[in-house]
Design a protein around this motif. Structure first.
Motif, PDB file in Angstrom:
ATOM      1  N   GLY A  44       0.785  -1.231   0.000  1.00 45.77           N
ATOM      2  CA  GLY A  44       0.000   0.000   0.000  1.00 45.77           C
ATOM      3  C   GLY A  44       0.817   1.281   0.000  1.00 45.77           C
ATOM      4  O   GLY A  44       0.240   2.368   0.047  1.00 45.77           O
ATOM      5  N   GLU A  45       2.137   1.166  -0.097  1.00 43.60           N
ATOM      6  CA  GLU A  45       2.957   2.380  -0.116  1.00 43.60           C
ATOM      7  C   GLU A  45       2.951   3.010  -1.505  1.00 43.60           C
ATOM      8  O   GLU A  45       2.893   2.305  -2.518  1.00 43.60           O
ATOM      9  CB  GLU A  45       4.415   2.023   0.247  1.00 43.60           C
ATOM     10  N   PHE A  46       3.057   4.338  -1.532  1.00 47.53           N
ATOM     11  CA  PHE A  46       3.160   5.069  -2.795  1.00 47.53           C
ATOM     12  C   PHE A  46       4.612   5.527  -2.905  1.00 47.53           C
ATOM     13  O   PHE A  46       5.057   6.402  -2.171  1.00 47.53           O
ATOM     14  CB  PHE A  46       2.216   6.280  -2.779  1.00 47.53           C
ATOM     15  N   VAL A  47       5.351   4.887  -3.810  1.00 47.64           N
ATOM     16  CA  VAL A  47       6.793   5.149  -3.917  1.00 47.64           C
ATOM     17  C   VAL A  47       7.117   5.737  -5.286  1.00 47.64           C
ATOM     18  O   VAL A  47       6.751   5.165  -6.316  1.00 47.64           O
ATOM     19  CB  VAL A  47       7.593   3.838  -3.700  1.00 47.64           C
ATOM     20  N   SER A  48       7.782   6.885  -5.286  1.00 48.87           N
ATOM     21  CA  SER A  48       8.223   7.477  -6.546  1.00 48.87           C
ATOM     22  C   SER A  48       9.710   7.267  -6.731  1.00 48.87           C
ATOM     23  O   SER A  48      10.463   7.204  -5.749  1.00 48.87           O
ATOM     24  CB  SER A  48       7.961   8.992  -6.562  1.00 48.87           C
ATOM     25  N   VAL A  49      10.111   7.185  -7.995  1.00 50.18           N
ATOM     26  CA  VAL A  49      11.532   7.080  -8.321  1.00 50.18           C
ATOM     27  C   VAL A  49      11.881   8.279  -9.186  1.00 50.18           C
ATOM     28  O   VAL A  49      11.236   8.524 -10.207  1.00 50.18           O
ATOM     29  CB  VAL A  49      11.825   5.772  -9.093  1.00 50.18           C
ATOM     30  N   PRO A 164      -6.129  -3.653  -9.218  1.00 56.26           N
ATOM     31  CA  PRO A 164      -4.847  -4.364  -9.084  1.00 56.26           C
ATOM     32  C   PRO A 164      -4.202  -4.088  -7.737  1.00 56.26           C
ATOM     33  O   PRO A 164      -4.422  -3.041  -7.128  1.00 56.26           O
ATOM     34  CB  PRO A 164      -3.997  -3.760 -10.212  1.00 56.26           C
ATOM     35  N   SER A 165      -3.361  -5.012  -7.284  1.00 55.91           N
ATOM     36  CA  SER A 165      -2.686  -4.787  -6.008  1.00 55.91           C
ATOM     37  C   SER A 165      -1.404  -3.971  -6.203  1.00 55.91           C
ATOM     38  O   SER A 165      -0.855  -3.467  -5.239  1.00 55.91           O
ATOM     39  CB  SER A 165      -2.404  -6.112  -5.310  1.00 55.91           C
ATOM     40  N   VAL A 166      -0.945  -3.873  -7.461  1.00 49.46           N
ATOM     41  CA  VAL A 166       0.235  -3.050  -7.758  1.00 49.46           C
ATOM     42  C   VAL A 166      -0.098  -2.146  -8.944  1.00 49.46           C
ATOM     43  O   VAL A 166      -0.684  -2.593  -9.929  1.00 49.46           O
ATOM     44  CB  VAL A 166       1.453  -3.936  -8.128  1.00 49.46           C
ATOM     45  N   LEU A 167       0.268  -0.867  -8.805  1.00 45.29           N
ATOM     46  CA  LEU A 167       0.062   0.081  -9.904  1.00 45.29           C
ATOM     47  C   LEU A 167       1.430   0.636 -10.290  1.00 45.29           C
ATOM     48  O   LEU A 167       2.169   1.125  -9.434  1.00 45.29           O
ATOM     49  CB  LEU A 167      -0.871   1.204  -9.438  1.00 45.29           C
ATOM     50  N   MET A 168       1.760   0.540 -11.584  1.00 43.91           N
ATOM     51  CA  MET A 168       3.059   1.045 -12.042  1.00 43.91           C
ATOM     52  C   MET A 168       2.815   2.141 -13.059  1.00 43.91           C
ATOM     53  O   MET A 168       2.066   1.951 -14.025  1.00 43.91           O
ATOM     54  CB  MET A 168       3.842  -0.062 -12.711  1.00 43.91           C
ATOM     55  N   MET A 169       3.471   3.265 -12.837  1.00 41.69           N
ATOM     56  CA  MET A 169       3.230   4.403 -13.724  1.00 41.69           C
ATOM     57  C   MET A 169       4.569   5.003 -14.135  1.00 41.69           C
ATOM     58  O   MET A 169       5.395   5.334 -13.294  1.00 41.69           O
ATOM     59  CB  MET A 169       2.384   5.443 -13.002  1.00 41.69           C
ATOM     60  N   ASP A 170       4.767   5.116 -15.463  1.00 37.15           N
ATOM     61  CA  ASP A 170       6.027   5.646 -15.990  1.00 37.15           C
ATOM     62  C   ASP A 170       5.735   6.992 -16.637  1.00 37.15           C
ATOM     63  O   ASP A 170       5.153   7.035 -17.723  1.00 37.15           O
ATOM     64  CB  ASP A 170       6.618   4.649 -16.999  1.00 37.15           C
ATOM     65  N   GLU A 171       6.067   8.077 -15.938  1.00 35.55           N
ATOM     66  CA  GLU A 171       5.860   9.443 -16.448  1.00 35.55           C
ATOM     67  C   GLU A 171       4.453   9.634 -16.999  1.00 35.55           C
ATOM     68  O   GLU A 171       4.286  10.121 -18.119  1.00 35.55           O
ATOM     69  CB  GLU A 171       6.841   9.713 -17.598  1.00 35.55           C
ATOM     70  N   THR A 198      -0.195  -0.844  -3.980  1.00 31.15           N
ATOM     71  CA  THR A 198       1.206  -0.429  -3.892  1.00 31.15           C
ATOM     72  C   THR A 198       1.548   0.264  -5.213  1.00 31.15           C
ATOM     73  O   THR A 198       1.257  -0.279  -6.283  1.00 31.15           O
ATOM     74  CB  THR A 198       2.109  -1.666  -3.720  1.00 31.15           C
ATOM     75  N   VAL A 199       2.124   1.468  -5.126  1.00 32.31           N
ATOM     76  CA  VAL A 199       2.396   2.209  -6.371  1.00 32.31           C
ATOM     77  C   VAL A 199       3.892   2.409  -6.562  1.00 32.31           C
ATOM     78  O   VAL A 199       4.602   2.804  -5.641  1.00 32.31           O
ATOM     79  CB  VAL A 199       1.703   3.589  -6.367  1.00 32.31           C
ATOM     80  N   LEU A 200       4.345   2.142  -7.782  1.00 29.62           N
ATOM     81  CA  LEU A 200       5.696   2.490  -8.202  1.00 29.62           C
ATOM     82  C   LEU A 200       5.518   3.535  -9.294  1.00 29.62           C
ATOM     83  O   LEU A 200       4.943   3.249 -10.352  1.00 29.62           O
ATOM     84  CB  LEU A 200       6.380   1.222  -8.745  1.00 29.62           C
ATOM     85  N   PHE A 201       5.979   4.747  -8.997  1.00 31.33           N
ATOM     86  CA  PHE A 201       5.660   5.899  -9.852  1.00 31.33           C
ATOM     87  C   PHE A 201       6.972   6.536 -10.325  1.00 31.33           C
ATOM     88  O   PHE A 201       7.800   6.935  -9.507  1.00 31.33           O
ATOM     89  CB  PHE A 201       4.863   6.897  -9.002  1.00 31.33           C
ATOM     90  N   ILE A 202       7.142   6.607 -11.627  1.00 31.70           N
ATOM     91  CA  ILE A 202       8.358   7.206 -12.173  1.00 31.70           C
ATOM     92  C   ILE A 202       8.022   8.592 -12.692  1.00 31.70           C
ATOM     93  O   ILE A 202       7.048   8.762 -13.432  1.00 31.70           O
ATOM     94  CB  ILE A 202       8.901   6.341 -13.322  1.00 31.70           C
ATOM     95  N   THR A 203       8.807   9.565 -12.265  1.00 30.69           N
ATOM     96  CA  THR A 203       8.521  10.921 -12.731  1.00 30.69           C
ATOM     97  C   THR A 203       9.801  11.735 -12.848  1.00 30.69           C
ATOM     98  O   THR A 203      10.792  11.449 -12.167  1.00 30.69           O
ATOM     99  CB  THR A 203       7.524  11.636 -11.783  1.00 30.69           C
ATOM    100  N   HIS A 204       9.764  12.728 -13.740  1.00 30.93           N
ATOM    101  CA  HIS A 204      10.862  13.688 -13.830  1.00 30.93           C
ATOM    102  C   HIS A 204      10.555  14.890 -12.959  1.00 30.93           C
ATOM    103  O   HIS A 204      11.392  15.763 -12.782  1.00 30.93           O
ATOM    104  CB  HIS A 204      11.041  14.168 -15.286  1.00 30.93           C
ATOM    105  N   SER A 205       9.317  14.955 -12.453  1.00 30.70           N
ATOM    106  CA  SER A 205       8.918  16.134 -11.696  1.00 30.70           C
ATOM    107  C   SER A 205       9.108  15.887 -10.200  1.00 30.70           C
ATOM    108  O   SER A 205       8.385  15.089  -9.581  1.00 30.70           O
ATOM    109  CB  SER A 205       7.445  16.458 -11.982  1.00 30.70           C
TER     110      SER A 205
END
Ligand SMILES: Nc1ncnc2c1ncn2[C@@H]1O[C@H](COP(=O)(O)OP(=O)(O)OP(=O)(O)O)[C@@H](O)[C@H]1O
Length: 275
Positions: A44-49, A164-171, A198-205
């Motif tokens: 359930g964590e929201f993690v950005s890279v 879904p139990s995992v959400l992945m977002m690329d920019e 649980t979120v894995l979020f990729i961003t330039h911002s």
């Protein structure tokens, strides 16, 4: 029901241990994209890279999704080693990838059709998500009849419709204007708070990462290594005016400071030091 479900958390933990990626190990000049990445992400964590272009953010995400094999190390999702593409996952990219010949609702229902999920149940959930994002009137429109922000939010609904139990977002918001980006950021937070995947979020911002995340992983330029793991202690839901809060500025500065130190950003003056 397990304990996490009792707390309304639909997400699962992700463990990344000593993961490296070398492209073309058989070539004369192999390319090391990622070096020894270790991360433990709670359910359930929201993690950005965040990190410079080319530091290996997408590579890391593709490996967690089971779409690319790690050269060394181990990845597990919900305690199970990732050996093939994950199925209980939602994925959203910068390009919304909606099919032009299907209406918004038909695009969202693509998942149900492909995965043979219970149609009526998924349609109810889709309608609910359209309503939450104030997009009911877009349901029967085709992508070309919708604005970029609407298309991106429909893509968001599509990535979440099967819960879904995992959400992945690329920019995912890279192509949007600043105002729409802010709206979609708040919509995403609201949707995430309902089911807490649980979120894995990729961003330039950097600002977007601070606005959305529980944790921000800062990566070094290629080969990507974790240089900081920042816990963002800001209350949720986070307001539109979050940018005015001094704590917000402190998080942003801390990340910019890393980027300056690593040569990703070149400033004229001195940035304040943070612990
Ligand atoms: N299939 C591949 N073969 C060889 N090199 C690759 C391959 N895929 C990615 N790379 C390289 O690995 C590095 C990391 O790529 P990746 O797309 O993960 O970076 P990124 O941080 O997501 O970049 P961006 O922010 O620009 O999207 C880049 O130098 C890229 O050129």
């Amino acid at each position: 029901m397990n304990n996490l479900q009792d707390q309304g958390i639909s997400g699962v933990p992700i463990e990344i241990e000593g993961v490296s990626k070398i492209f073309g190990p058989e070539l004369e000049k192999p390319f090391r994209a990622l070096k020894e990445v270790t991360l433990s992400i709670k359910a359930g964590e929201f993690v950005s890279v965040v990190g410079a272009s080319g530091c290996g953010k997408s590579t890391l995400m593709l490996m967690v999704a089971g779409l690319l094999q790690a050269t060394t190390g181990r990845i597990s999702v919900d305690g199970k080693p990732v050996t093939k593409p994950l199925t209980d996952v939602g994925i959203a990219f910068q390009d919304h990838l909606l099919l032009e010949f299907r209406t918004a609702m038909q695009n969202v229902m693509l998942h149900a059709d492909i995965r043979k999920l219970p149609r009526r149940q998924i349609e109810e959930r889709a309608k609910d998500l359209f309503a939450q994002l104030r997009l009911e009137r877009a349901m029967d429109k085709y992508p070309k009849q919708l604005s970029g922000g609407m298309r991106q939010r429909i893509s968001l609904i599509r990535s979440l419709v099967h819960d879904p139990s995992v959400l992945m977002m690329d920019e995912p918001f890279g192509a949007l204007d600043a105002l729409t980006r802010l709206q979609v950021r708040m919509d995403l937070e609201a949707l995430w708070m309902r089911r807490r995947p649980t979120v894995l979020f990729i961003t330039h911002s950097v600002e977007e990462a601070v606005g959305l995340s529980d944790r921000i992983i800062v990566m070094s330029p290629s080969p990507g290594e974790v240089v900081d793991d920042i816990r963002v202690e800001l209350e949720r839901p986070r307001p539109i005016t979050l940018g005015d809060a001094p704590e917000f500025g402190a998080y942003v500065d801390r990340i910019h400071h890393h980027f300056e130190r690593l040569g990703v950003l070149h400033g004229m003056g001195k940035l304040p030091q943070h612990a």
